[in-house]
Write a protein that holds these residues in place. Structure first.
Motif, PDB file in Angstrom:
ATOM      1  N   LEU A 118     -20.071 -23.948 -32.141  1.00 17.42           N
ATOM      2  CA  LEU A 118     -20.236 -24.048 -30.807  1.00 17.42           C
ATOM      3  C   LEU A 118     -19.134 -23.542 -30.145  1.00 17.42           C
ATOM      4  CD1 LEU A 118     -22.280 -27.329 -30.105  1.00 17.42           C
ATOM      5  CD2 LEU A 118     -22.989 -24.839 -30.227  1.00 17.42           C
ATOM      6  N   ASN A 119     -18.097 -23.079 -30.930  1.00 17.10           N
ATOM      7  CA  ASN A 119     -16.816 -22.227 -30.410  1.00 17.10           C
ATOM      8  C   ASN A 119     -17.313 -20.871 -30.022  1.00 17.10           C
ATOM      9  OD1 ASN A 119     -14.465 -24.066 -31.024  1.00 17.10           O
ATOM     10  ND2 ASN A 119     -15.164 -24.055 -32.839  1.00 17.10           N
ATOM     11  N   ILE A 120     -18.379 -20.530 -30.588  1.00 17.29           N
ATOM     12  CA  ILE A 120     -18.758 -19.036 -30.449  1.00 17.29           C
ATOM     13  C   ILE A 120     -20.247 -18.976 -29.939  1.00 17.29           C
ATOM     14  CG2 ILE A 120     -17.012 -17.952 -31.576  1.00 17.29           C
ATOM     15  CD1 ILE A 120     -18.920 -17.626 -33.857  1.00 17.29           C
ATOM     16  N   ASP A 121     -21.179 -20.154 -30.340  1.00 19.61           N
ATOM     17  CA  ASP A 121     -22.521 -19.909 -30.122  1.00 19.61           C
ATOM     18  C   ASP A 121     -22.636 -20.857 -28.988  1.00 19.61           C
ATOM     19  OD1 ASP A 121     -23.283 -18.510 -32.354  1.00 19.61           O
ATOM     20  OD2 ASP A 121     -22.906 -20.434 -33.793  1.00 19.61           O
ATOM     21  N   PRO A 122     -24.094 -20.550 -28.341  1.00 15.17           N
ATOM     22  CA  PRO A 122     -24.272 -21.236 -27.202  1.00 15.17           C
ATOM     23  C   PRO A 122     -24.871 -22.846 -27.903  1.00 15.17           C
ATOM     24  CG  PRO A 122     -26.043 -19.634 -27.618  1.00 15.17           C
ATOM     25  CD  PRO A 122     -24.875 -19.301 -28.439  1.00 15.17           C
ATOM     26  N   PRO A 123     -25.000 -23.851 -27.134  1.00 10.08           N
ATOM     27  CA  PRO A 123     -25.492 -25.052 -27.608  1.00 10.08           C
ATOM     28  C   PRO A 123     -26.932 -24.830 -27.685  1.00 10.08           C
ATOM     29  CG  PRO A 123     -24.815 -25.134 -25.199  1.00 10.08           C
ATOM     30  CD  PRO A 123     -24.363 -23.882 -25.514  1.00 10.08           C
ATOM     31  N   PRO A 124     -27.607 -25.808 -28.195  1.00  9.72           N
ATOM     32  CA  PRO A 124     -29.079 -25.772 -28.084  1.00  9.72           C
ATOM     33  C   PRO A 124     -29.797 -25.942 -26.691  1.00  9.72           C
ATOM     34  CG  PRO A 124     -28.375 -27.287 -30.061  1.00  9.72           C
ATOM     35  CD  PRO A 124     -27.034 -26.854 -29.013  1.00  9.72           C
ATOM     36  N   ASP A 125     -30.809 -25.384 -26.567  1.00  7.40           N
ATOM     37  CA  ASP A 125     -31.534 -25.592 -25.525  1.00  7.40           C
ATOM     38  C   ASP A 125     -32.293 -27.314 -25.283  1.00  7.40           C
ATOM     39  OD1 ASP A 125     -31.072 -22.984 -24.159  1.00  7.40           O
ATOM     40  OD2 ASP A 125     -32.093 -22.279 -25.829  1.00  7.40           O
ATOM     41  N   LEU A 126     -32.471 -27.802 -26.624  1.00  8.17           N
ATOM     42  CA  LEU A 126     -33.274 -28.967 -26.512  1.00  8.17           C
ATOM     43  C   LEU A 126     -32.845 -29.712 -27.921  1.00  8.17           C
ATOM     44  CD1 LEU A 126     -35.312 -31.042 -25.695  1.00  8.17           C
ATOM     45  CD2 LEU A 126     -36.918 -29.820 -27.017  1.00  8.17           C
ATOM     46  N   ALA A 127     -32.386 -30.977 -27.599  1.00 10.86           N
ATOM     47  CA  ALA A 127     -31.878 -31.808 -28.950  1.00 10.86           C
ATOM     48  C   ALA A 127     -32.756 -32.853 -28.945  1.00 10.86           C
ATOM     49  CB  ALA A 127     -30.503 -32.037 -29.042  1.00 10.86           C
TER      50      ALA A 127
END
Length: 212
Positions: A118-127
């Motif tokens: 998550l330093n570079i990737d977006p967070p999940p849309d649903l957890a």
């Protein structure tokens, strides 16, 4: 004398809390315990919790993952499911492992990726968190910016949406608009527990086919 991590036993349904764990120690612990394990971790500002779910937790986790995958497939919504992968951000000093997570709006960014940074990737849309044997750490998900969190307790499904950095409870899901998702999911989770998972999933597919 220092204890080695493999000497520590956490029984199913229990948690172990460690303090003053720095980021490199966290990375070392994650590498040592490996990905194919029963234990799950939650890390925030130096506090590390290691949890081992009970078997019923794992059963509910699989049911929820399958229901969401069937729903997305029926609606022909592209997604990248990443299961219980570790969501971590060193700069924010946060890490957490959901029971399941899905990239929906951001699925294209995660195609081909097996790990999340998550330093570079977006967070999940649903957890998704199953709160039968362990307590959901809302703070982790809020800080990491996960837009939608589902929590399942013995009372049923709860939906939380991130608004101005805090979760607000909601009866609807922006990922599945115009669907009474709480009522629908609760019904078919209950069917899994009464008539069996296979028949319940067939019933779920038939309901979606006839009503969507």
């Amino acid at each position: 004398m220092l204890l080695e991590l493999q000497q520590i036993i956490v029984k199913p349904g229990q948690q172990m809390l460690l303090k003053d764990v720095d980021w490199q120690q966290l990375e070392n612990i994650l590498e040592e315990i490996g990905e194919k394990r029963a234990a799950r971790i939650s890390y925030s500002y130096g506090w590390l919790e290691i949890m081992v779910p009970l078997p019923e937790h794992e059963k509910d986790k699989e049911i929820f993952g399958e229901l969401v995958r069937i729903l997305l497939d029926t609606l022909q919504i592209d997604c990248e499911p990443l299961g219980s992968t570790t969501l971590k951000n060193e700069r924010m000093r946060q890490a957490v492992e959901p029971d399941a997570c899905f990239y929906i709006q951001n699925q294209a960014a995660m195609i081909g990726k097996n790990r999340v940074d998550l330093n570079i990737d977006p967070p999940p849309d649903l957890a998704i968190e199953i709160d039968i044997t362990s307590r959901t750490r809302f703070d982790n998900y809020e800080i990491l910016g996960v837009a939608e969190l589902w929590r399942y307790t013995q009372k049923g499904l709860e939906i939380y949406l991130l608004q101005q950095g805090k979760y607000i409870k909601s009866e609807t899901s922006p990922n599945f608009p115009n669907i009474s998702i709480v009522e629908l999911v609760n019904e078919y989770v209950q069917q899994c527990l009464t008539i069996g998972r296979s028949q319940a999933m067939r019933n779920f597919r038939n309901w979606l086919k006839n009503n969507l």
